[in-house]
Design an enzyme around this catalytic site. Structure first.
Site, short mmCIF file in Angstrom:
data_model
loop_
_atom_site.label_atom_id
_atom_site.label_comp_id
_atom_site.label_asym_id
_atom_site.label_seq_id
_atom_site.Cartn_x
_atom_site.Cartn_y
_atom_site.Cartn_z
N TRP A 179 4.86 11.93 8.58
CA TRP A 179 4.80 10.58 8.33
C TRP A 179 6.07 9.98 7.71
O TRP A 179 6.17 9.07 6.97
CB TRP A 179 3.72 10.29 7.30
N LYS A 239 3.39 -10.47 11.89
CA LYS A 239 2.32 -10.13 10.88
C LYS A 239 1.69 -11.15 10.06
O LYS A 239 0.55 -11.47 10.26
CB LYS A 239 2.98 -9.01 9.91
N LYS A 285 -3.54 7.24 19.14
CA LYS A 285 -2.18 7.24 19.09
C LYS A 285 -1.37 7.20 20.38
O LYS A 285 -1.96 8.00 21.38
CB LYS A 285 -1.79 8.58 18.36
N GLU A 305 -5.92 9.52 -8.36
CA GLU A 305 -4.81 9.05 -7.73
C GLU A 305 -4.43 7.41 -7.80
O GLU A 305 -3.76 6.87 -7.16
CB GLU A 305 -4.94 9.32 -6.15
N HIS A 333 -15.11 4.70 5.71
CA HIS A 333 -14.61 3.61 6.23
C HIS A 333 -15.22 2.13 6.14
O HIS A 333 -14.76 1.20 6.75
CB HIS A 333 -14.08 3.85 7.75
N CYS A 358 1.79 -2.59 9.71
CA CYS A 358 3.08 -1.80 9.67
C CYS A 358 3.16 -0.62 8.72
O CYS A 358 2.69 -0.70 7.64
CB CYS A 358 4.19 -2.87 9.57
#
Ligand code: GLN
Ligand code: ZN
Length: 792
Positions: free
Chosen positions: A587, A23, A137, A510, A720, A542
């Site tokens: 998740w 990464k 996915k 939040e 997005h 990740c």
């Protein structure tokens, strides 16, 4: 008489490295801090180390070809020479830069908003230049692959030497090599047609010669085996796809080294005999997902073939119970005359690297777990026992046995109070007191919202400042009172901005949540968190899923203080924000000692407690997010009904404790929902907000045709990208929505949470959204008469 020897291998190994070295290197490379050669060196070093780990664990081959700088399907696109023409590659660009162009797009790369799992397809888009390949996915995992694009002009040729170079690297290091490839049928299946009327299946004939070529090369290089992955054998396939396997593999077998056909993730069912009889040298089956098929496989697989049994769970993090595994393996070893191999059920890509880095994990819970490195150790133990060498692994065996026994009987796992509570539930617990029409009337009176009420999905921009404060608090550098003050200031800011914009139903923003699952998991009993349990989601991204190890309950309120503080600042309705039971389940790494449905019900009751506490504290509108509900669907359609029944029940249990006058919202995004609309309706939320804007409201047509009965807020702009949509665009979308949904049921909101956005574009976009809404309120009000012209 010599007893046959069991061998061990792995279908794949995590790529990122013990400390996510890959990464780091990738992100440095993309920033321009290190060149391609330096990145390649990091890759080579990781591969070399991972092979050594495999050899040290006694695996009989190292696996080569599972490594990728971004994604193994993208590697295969380059190997097969089918980079889409739209990228306009001339052929002299460096392979790696073409690779990243496909993976990330040529210009800007859009961001994700959805925290932990980044679970959406379609994640990258360029505003100019060429958009990245679509991402989706990988079967039912949280790994995302890049989708190959096919059309009638697609051509294949052996175009990349990477695989062969990696094989050479392993051979030079002295390892026995098993190379791995994604099979031709799965490769085509996982791609997408980019031309109307074209069927990608028709490309098979053209594709096979390239595979023959690759296999011949691998054979010449001296690999001992080639593992060809055909996971689609676990899906519901059209007949012509099923029938294509036999001829395709007959053809490949001619030039190939011995082929191990690998299947995983779901039962083979009607493809079991087909898989057993293909002209290949061996078959790998997933004995974790489909233990009931093992006997059938042992019966059908010809005795000269290798049977590879995926006995160690490659999808979860629990330690393997050696006795249970041996009890499963021994009859197969007896029955199958040919060679027996053992392996993880699938690639270890889907589990974290190693437990060694977990310094702070509770030692008892840690003893119940096994990550990738430890799973290889488990194979070593099982193999020794099967090969009559149990003496050499006595200590490991004893340790595994006692850890598994302790976990089975631990009061930290099995709690009488939780069991009792679930036993007391009744069939009515998942039903609201009244049907939606009555609730709608009561709520309309209570909230007196205007036509086309406006709201947002929950999160507001998470500035660097907010993240720094959270991190400092976590590290103990910021005391509780200062942290609370800081968060309250953020809440105040968000409330004042929403009031100024003119929104009708507000949220607190939040700011205190780093992630929508982790935030709740940290406060629920039965969850634990690793410090280094990273799993690749896509590219360099990740995720670190929580671990649900025991019965779930909610010791104390989780969101009430923040929400009531926010409500105290404004007379407008403040929406309480919760994550739903299925998304929390999806998740996380979940328990394997009880069905997923049981864990879901436990979480549902914990969330219900929170919902009721919010209601008691005067919060009238509560949103329970379920963005992950669709991704829990089983791979085979036959399993959908049962899943949807328990999943929607879990949601309803969490939501149904409240009075009619309390309004329950839910939110979903970035999935194809049209095929589960009846079940979404059966969740019976008073309001659903849902992503639709990218598809130009296509999704909504489904909701219209189906006549979705409750209120609905289709997202009117895509969060997005930082782009601020115009008033005009949003008017168009809202009007489209009003064409299919009764206007009195329609809400106006963005697509998803705004946490990855900055404030300037957020405010501008929301202001435009309000302007659009107000204009339409005048125009569309059911009883607003068109104004008669006063004079002419
Ligand atoms: N309430 C969450 C947010 O706004 C929802 C995120 C999601 O849909 N995944 O961030
Ligand atoms: Zn969302």
């Amino acid at each position: 008489m010599t007893a046959k020897k069991t061998l061990s291998h792995t279908l794949g190994f995590p790529r990122m490295g013990a400390h996510r070295e890959l990464k780091l290197a990738l992100e440095q490379h993309w920033k321009g801090d290190i060149d391609a050669a330096a990145l390649e060196a990091v890759g080579a070093d990781l591969r070399a180390r991972h092979w050594v780990i495999q050899r040290e664990a006694g695996l009989d081959f190292v696996t080569v070809g599972d490594f990728a700088f971004y994604d193994h399907v993208a590697n295969q696109i380059q190997l097969l020479g089918c980079e889409p023409a739209r990228f306009g590659f001339g052929g002299d660009e460096p392979v790696l830069s073409r690779y990243f162009a496909m993976a990330r797009g040529v210009q800007v790369d859009a961001e994700h908003t959805c925290g932990l799992a980044c679970n959406h397809g379609n994640t990258s888009e360029g505003s100019e230049g060429e958009t990245a390949l679509e991402m989706t996915k990988w079967f039912d995992t949280n790994y995302h692959y890049l989708v190959p694009e096919f059309s009638s002009t697609t051509q294949f040729k052996l175009a990349s030497h990477r695989l062969f170079e990696e094989v050479d690297q392993a051979l030079q290091a002295g390892h026995p090599v098993k190379a791995v490839l994604l099979g031709p049928l799965s490769f085509l299946w996982l791609g997408k047609e980019k031309e109307a009327g074209f069927d990608r299946f028709s490309l098979l004939e053209q594709l096979l010669p390239v595979y023959e070529n690759i296999l011949a090369r691998l054979k010449a290089q001296g690999v001992q085996w080639v593992q060809i992955d055909e996971p689609i054998l676990g899906l519901d396939l059209p007949d012509h796809w099923r029938h294509a396997f036999e001829p395709a593999y007959s053809r490949l077998a001619r030039s190939a080294p011995p082929v191990l056909l690998a299947t995983y993730f779901s039962p083979l069912q009607e493809n079991l005999r087909l898989a057993c009889q293909l002209p290949v040298a061996g078959l790998h089956v997933d004995a974790v997902r489909a233990p009931e098929e093992l006997t059938g496989v042992a019966d059908w697989l010809p005795s000269h073939k290798v049977l590879s049994v995926g006995i160690v769970d490659g999808r979860n993090i629990w330690r393997t119970d050696p006795d249970a595994a041996l009890a499963r393996l021994r009859p197969v070893a007896d029955k199958h005359q040919g060679a027996l191999w053992i392996a993880p059920s699938c690639s270890l890509l889907h589990v974290p690297y190693s437990l060694q880095a977990e310094a702070t994990l509770d030692p008892e819970i840690k003893s119940w777990l096994a990550f990738a490195v430890e799973k290889l150790g488990e194979l070593q133990t099982l193999k020794a026992v099967l090969n009559d060498d149990a003496a050499s692994v006595q200590a490991a065996l004893a340790e595994a046995r006692s850890a598994c026994a302790a976990r089975r009987s631990s009061p930290r796992v099995h709690r009488a109070d939780v069991a009792l509570r679930l036993a007391r539930t009744t069939a009515d617990d998942d039903r609201r007191a009244s049907a939606f029409p009555q609730r709608q009337a009561v709520q309309a009176e209570r909230f007196a919202l205007p036509l086309l009420p406006t709201t947002t999905i929950g999160s507001f921009p998470q500035t660097a400042d907010i993240r720094a404060a959270r991190a400092a608090f976590k590290r103990g550098q910021l005391d509780e009172a200062s942290y609370r003050q800081k968060m309250q200031a953020e809440i105040t800011l968000a409330v004042r901005k929403q009031e100024a914009i003119g929104l009708d139903v507000l949220v607190h923003g939040e700011a205190e949540r780093n992630d929508m699952v982790e935030y709740f998991g940290e406060q629920l009993a039965g969850f634990t968190f690793t410090t280094n349990g990273w799993v690749q989601s896509y590219g360099s991204r990740c995720v670190k899923p929580p671990v649900i190890y025991g019965d779930v309950s909610r010791p104390a309120a989780m969101t009430v203080a923040w929400t009531t503080y926010a409500q105290s600042l404004t007379p407008l309705p403040m929406k309480g924000m919760l994550t739903g039971p299925i998304t929390i389940l999806q998740w996380s790494f979940v328990r394997d000692d009880q069905p997923r449905s049981s864990t879901a019900q436990q979480i549902a009751w914990a969330i219900r407690d929170e919902v009721l506490d919010l209601e008691r504290a005067g919060i009238g509108i509560i949103q329970i997010d379920e963005p992950a509900i669709r991704e829990g669907l089983p791979l085979r359609r036959a399993g959908w009904k049962a899943y949807l029944e328990w999943a929607t029940r879990a949601f309803r249990v969490s939501a149904s404790g409240v009075a009619d006058r309390t309004q329950i919202h839910t939110h979903m995004c970035y999935s194809e929902f049209n095929d589960i609309l009846p079940e979404i309706a059966a969740m019976d939320a008073d309001v659903i907000t849902i992503e639709t804007s990218r598809s130009g409201m296509e999704l909504l047509r489904g909701f219209g045709d189906f006549k979705y009965p409750n209120e609905i807020g289709p997202g009117v702009y895509d969060i997005h990208s930082p782009r601020v949509p115009s008033v005009h665009e949003m008017i168009n979308l809202i009007q489209k929505a009003a064409g299919v949904v009764p206007i009195e049921n329609l809400w106006v909101n963005p697509d998803c949470g705004l946490k990855t956005r900055g404030w300037p574009e957020t405010e501008a976009a929301l202001l435009n959204m309000m302007t659009a809404t107000k204009l339409l309120r005048q125009k569309l009000a059911p009883n607003s008469q068109p104004k008669a012209t006063e004079d002419s």
